[in-house]
Enzyme design. Sequence first.
Site, short mmCIF file in Angstrom:
data_model
loop_
_atom_site.label_atom_id
_atom_site.label_comp_id
_atom_site.label_asym_id
_atom_site.label_seq_id
_atom_site.Cartn_x
_atom_site.Cartn_y
_atom_site.Cartn_z
N TYR A 107 0.85 -1.18 0.00
CA TYR A 107 0.00 0.00 0.00
C TYR A 107 0.89 1.23 0.00
CZ TYR A 107 -3.73 -3.21 1.51
OH TYR A 107 -4.63 -4.24 1.62
N HIS A 173 -0.61 -12.03 0.77
CA HIS A 173 -1.55 -11.11 0.11
C HIS A 173 -2.24 -11.74 -1.08
CE1 HIS A 173 -2.06 -6.46 -0.21
NE2 HIS A 173 -3.19 -7.08 -0.43
N PRO A 254 -15.85 -4.03 2.53
CA PRO A 254 -17.16 -4.32 3.12
C PRO A 254 -18.25 -3.33 2.73
CG PRO A 254 -15.72 -3.35 4.77
CD PRO A 254 -14.86 -3.63 3.57
N LEU A 255 -17.85 -2.19 2.18
CA LEU A 255 -18.82 -1.20 1.68
C LEU A 255 -18.80 -1.14 0.16
CD1 LEU A 255 -18.37 1.64 4.31
CD2 LEU A 255 -20.22 -0.03 4.14
N GLY A 256 -18.44 -2.28 -0.46
CA GLY A 256 -18.45 -2.32 -1.92
C GLY A 256 -17.51 -1.31 -2.53
N GLY A 258 -16.83 1.55 -1.53
CA GLY A 258 -17.44 2.87 -1.49
C GLY A 258 -18.82 2.95 -2.11
#
Length: 378
Positions: A107, A173, A254-256, A258
């Site tokens: 990242y 990963h 988990p929120l697609g 965004g």
Amino acid sequence: MENNDNNSGNARRAFLQKTAIGGIGLVLAPSLISSSLNDSETSEINSTKKEKMNTRKLGKLEVSAFGAGCMSISANYGAPANPEEGIKTIRTAYEKGVTFFDTAEVYGPYTNETLVGEALSPFRDKISIATKFGFQIGASEITLNSRPEHIKKVVEESLKRLRTDRIDLLYQHRVDPNVPIEDVAGAVKDLIQEGKVLHFGLSEANTQTIRKAHAVQSVSAIQSEYSFMERSVEKNGVLDLCEELGIGFVPWGPLGMGYLTGKLNAQSSFDSKLDLRSAFDRFTPESLAANMPIVNLLNRFASNKNATSSQIALAWLMAKKPFIVSIAGTRNTPHLTENLGAYDIQLTTAEFQELETEFSKLKVYGGRMNPMQMTFCQ
């Protein structure tokens, strides 16, 4: 000059599409300028009144019921956030009861581990850090590399950036087809015996790989994309296997990515140089419009709960299985506060079932990643 600029932009876009492998964080970011804490600042952080949150178990690793994904602070969802704001967001998460923080060497690359290490250093012994290995990071190309000697080298470098002497949860990963998973698990087992790693995880691995790895070194957590709209792990047996073997599950996205926040629509645009979603089928204008009934469904439930679509999506994951720990990512404190508000939302059995029934009537448009990127996922 114009032609050269276009060629350069096209090359950069091709590199992003080639290397932005489903959230692995390969958009190069500027180096962080670390700001050292003085004694008074450290004392103030340690004396801050900390909220409490129930815990869940990832294998034998006990963490807060919600975790914090730190990737988006440094890479992949547009230009990197201001480091000071990123550090503030991470520390606010801790103050609100979060004890589980997720990062990776890739990242940035590297910059997110550096930021996370600085942000968490004042209370390192009170939290758990997850990071990841699995790539050979070059100047212009990033390839898979899970050779045992490379894993150990990556861990030494991650420990320095994270300002710590151990990694609480170390994930592979992406599975490397050129290295037997038994060798990977064996290398992590060595690191656990040395005390440099405490728990082992896998990301985007299939059931066969998980079983083979678990036979060599107990796997504590599996991380894969999972959300109200992305349910592959329900169909491929991974979620069921976690339950069978006592392995925790950590959904990324988990929120697609965004979308389930309700803040995106067909007019939303994504920088091809800085935002990995620009190359994802699910984020084309057509898919963004076609999938809106999913957001509308969440909003209908949210209106009855005095909540937001994000909070209902996260509450749904929490209600799904007791071994799921979401790591919704954010780069600012208002969104963090909104996400953590899901902790206080209780879905009744009837509400949960109604969500499932209504979702089953809908179709999800667009693949979660493009075909090339999916080759890195088992």
